[in-house]
Design an enzyme around this catalytic site. Structure first.
Site, PDB file in Angstrom:
ATOM      1  N   TYR A 153      44.717  36.761  44.592  1.00 31.59           N
ATOM      2  CA  TYR A 153      45.343  37.908  45.239  1.00 31.59           C
ATOM      3  C   TYR A 153      46.807  37.936  44.825  1.00 31.59           C
ATOM      4  O   TYR A 153      47.444  36.890  44.750  1.00 31.59           O
ATOM      5  CB  TYR A 153      45.273  37.799  46.760  1.00 31.59           C
ATOM      6  CG  TYR A 153      43.878  37.710  47.334  1.00 31.59           C
ATOM      7  CD1 TYR A 153      43.261  38.829  47.882  1.00 31.59           C
ATOM      8  CD2 TYR A 153      43.190  36.500  47.334  1.00 31.59           C
ATOM      9  CE1 TYR A 153      41.976  38.748  48.437  1.00 31.59           C
ATOM     10  CE2 TYR A 153      41.915  36.411  47.874  1.00 31.59           C
ATOM     11  CZ  TYR A 153      41.310  37.539  48.424  1.00 31.59           C
ATOM     12  OH  TYR A 153      40.057  37.439  48.952  1.00 31.59           O
ATOM     13  N   HIS A 200      40.891  43.019  49.261  1.00 34.05           N
ATOM     14  CA  HIS A 200      39.970  42.453  48.272  1.00 34.05           C
ATOM     15  C   HIS A 200      40.717  41.929  47.055  1.00 34.05           C
ATOM     16  O   HIS A 200      41.684  42.528  46.623  1.00 34.05           O
ATOM     17  CB  HIS A 200      38.942  43.497  47.840  1.00 34.05           C
ATOM     18  CG  HIS A 200      37.942  43.791  48.905  1.00 34.05           C
ATOM     19  ND1 HIS A 200      36.942  42.918  49.226  1.00 34.05           N
ATOM     20  CD2 HIS A 200      37.813  44.851  49.743  1.00 34.05           C
ATOM     21  CE1 HIS A 200      36.219  43.431  50.219  1.00 34.05           C
ATOM     22  NE2 HIS A 200      36.734  44.589  50.552  1.00 34.05           N
ATOM     23  N   LYS A 222      36.087  43.076  38.878  1.00 40.12           N
ATOM     24  CA  LYS A 222      37.320  42.310  38.920  1.00 40.12           C
ATOM     25  C   LYS A 222      37.769  41.993  37.493  1.00 40.12           C
ATOM     26  O   LYS A 222      36.946  41.873  36.596  1.00 40.12           O
ATOM     27  CB  LYS A 222      37.104  41.005  39.692  1.00 40.12           C
ATOM     28  CG  LYS A 222      36.725  41.276  41.150  1.00 40.12           C
ATOM     29  CD  LYS A 222      36.819  40.061  42.011  1.00 40.12           C
ATOM     30  CE  LYS A 222      36.155  40.301  43.361  1.00 40.12           C
ATOM     31  NZ  LYS A 222      36.739  41.370  44.171  1.00 40.12           N
TER      32      LYS A 222
END
Lengths: 396, 396
Positions: A238, A255, A286
């Site tokens: 993150y 997320h 991702k």
């Protein structure tokens, strides 16, 4: 379309055939002759309805293969990569020492950085070495570490229950090495050091040190680094500021957008395993980041990078394919799903690509000759001890 | 809820607390005392608001951990598995030598079988050993092998172009070993044998022989076995009769429903890598099959299987949880994402489960203490040389 073959001279085209091939960026001109590589000739037989003429007799695909495979290792793997790129209407040619690409400086991605400003801790973690997990003895600090830095896990993930903070190996290492956390080792019934912890874990778990170094690179830049288990990678990441508490934008869960996979230089990975890791990340939308220890000069090897590949450019309102006049974009290494690739080999390829001003593409041939492409783009992260690359699943 | 602790005696509950815990299938009764395991006591502290009393002083979670971790290895990993199963309202207890499950015979899945009736081939493949690919010299036979048995690849996958049949290593091996295909080795400029091919590939590629043996098990039972590269596994499998030509049901493409992953007994796999393979298959809605060489008696090891786990049963119109009176369903082995598990260890666990009349579950703890479950169900495949298991991602 006719190609000629002679055991001594090689493969070539003449006259109109040579003109047509040259216009399509096949071959190397030498006087009136256009010399062709074996994969070019194989492509002409396989998918261009062409023939190869050997003293008046037509040669089949397998005969051209038999003539060149002994001196040109992995020819079928190279051919598959070549065929697929060509089949998309794009140009691809063998790379050599003179290959030089278009400018690519803009393709280095700069990642933000922010200091991990945690003050020295006055607490102790109870460390269960055989489980590689620890438990903190301080409830107030537990809540702080969890909320502010998303370190450890209180209760159950995404549930507001329990009060015991469980810290994993990387977290205990980070907090004890950089922030003064004391560690009580249950097995020895006494305090221990981060050095001892690492020594013990590294004996049981391959590459624990390399994994930790990557973890620290990102944590000390303010990133939240958690397990990537659910996404099939080592870590998920993150950006600085993320918290396990619900976000400010209407209480939505934050997320992660990036996963991080660490590739130790000693490790040799089956290409299909490597691709599997990238694939899972792509499936959950991702960005896949590959981390590799920086090599020293003597680590590098001369791993073959087969092709220089071109793509498309905008011309007026249209997209047209780029040609050798534009310069190539990619250094393309052709590998098969069942080969092994090591950290050193990949780093060496990346270095070679950089020197040629090209971005690296791995072109992976599966057992059915279908191709998957992965492009690697360099990341700039402050004071990082490792090299990091974004890996993109490319459809050319 | 109070639990008592004494260094010598252990952990126990008395009176009403003992009754409540017993009714919830905690502990082991001995006279008036209900003896508890460390994970039961940790659970009572962590998520049941209970306390542990040591001579009038309350012990924290980390103190109970410190007291038991030295003699109970991997206690935090076991605790995590225990906690998660309990948290789902289900019963779980330590397994021991007397544990015996409900009948599970119906859980062995029988897979169909049909002979691979291909007659002896009169053809030759040109084999490029460094690429591990071959090309057939016979166009009519190429078309036949491709259409009837989906062997090799003509032109490009899912496109009707080209006429050259490319065969991969497994296909060349199968056809030469079982159906008389001759192999011309380009590197040696002469014919070679399946034994030579295997010898050469096995030197470069770990486990090539094991992979091939699994391939043959399914092919000789009439299954179509192709690469599983796009699904992150070794193979994908079509049931007998599938063809690369469009199916009869309105011309729809036939999709594989199963993927096959081969786990050699010498291989030690990181649990997270193993889970990643299952995860990809699950993501594309395919059944994951694990293949392992059969072990000999002396191969087996005594790998710890921690728990016997219970699930739910139908009672009238409701689902109620099963209790020790019903007998457990699963042998549950708790592992962490960063441990290694070998083919031998997994096979030993499976054998242990079978002897106890239980199905095996792997409970994987990630670094954040979240749990993922995988259940293994045995497959029956005619004359197979390996053991095969369906692996199911379980939500209890």
């Amino acid at each position: 379309m006719e190609v000629k073959f002679d055991q001594k001279k090689g493969l070539w085209a003449e006259g109109e055939d040579a003109d047509r091939l040259r216009n399509n960026s096949f071959g190397e001109q030498d006087g009136k002759t256009l010399w062709l590589t074996p994969e070019e000739a194989l492509y002409i037989i396989d998918l261009q309805n062409g023939t190869v003429n050997h003293n008046g007799k037509a040669m089949g695909f397998e005969e051209v293969l038999a003539a060149y495979a002994p001196k040109d290792p992995r020819l079928m793997i190279k051919y598959n990569a070549y065929r697929d790129w060509r089949d998309r209407g794009l140009i691809i040619r063998r790379a050599d020492k003179t290959t030089k690409g278009q400018s690519r400086s803009s393709q280095v991605k700069k990642y933000p950085s922010s200091e991990m400003s945690l003050k020295k801790l006055k607490a102790k973690v109870v460390w269960d070495s055989t489980s590689a997990m620890g438990v903190l003895d301080d409830q107030k600090l537990s809540r702080e570490l969890f909320s502010d830095w998303w370190l450890g896990q209180i209760g159950v993930y995404k549930q507001e229950r329990g009060s015991v903070l469980k810290l994993n190996f990387f977290e205990v290492m980070l907090l004890s090495e950089h922030f003064g956390l004391r560690v009580f080792d249950t097995a020895k019934s006494k305090e221990t050091s981060s050095k001892n912890i690492m020594g013990e874990i590294a004996r049981r778990r391959e590459f624990a040190k390399t994994m930790y170094q990557a973890y620290v690179d990102w944590r000390l830049n303010g990133y939240i680094v958690k397990t990537g288990f659910k996404f099939g990678t080592h870590f998920r990441i993150y950006f600085p500021g993320a918290s396990p508490a619900k976000g400010s934008d209407g209480g939505k869960w934050v997320h992660s957008k990036h996963v991080l996979h660490v590739f130790p230089k000693e490790e040799k990975l089956l290409v299909s395993e490597w691709a599997r890791a990238v694939r899972v990340a792509h499936g959950v939308k991702k960005t896949f980041i590959l981390g590799m220890p920086k090599l020293t000069d003597k680590d590098y090897v001369d791993y073959p990078a087969d092709f220089a590949a071109y793509r498309r450019k905008k011309k007026g309102k249209d997209w047209v394919r780029e040609t050798p006049k534009d310069g190539p974009r990619y250094l393309l290494a052709a590998v098969s799903e069942e080969e092994h690739i090591g950290g050193v080999e990949l780093a060496s390829l990346l270095k070679k690509a950089e020197a040629m001003n090209l971005n690296l593409i791995l072109s992976i041939t599966d057992r059915e000759t279908a191709i998957t492409y992965y492009a690697l783009n360099k990341i700039k992260l402050k004071d990082a001890k490792f090299d990091y690359y974004e890996i993109e699943w490319l459809r050319p």
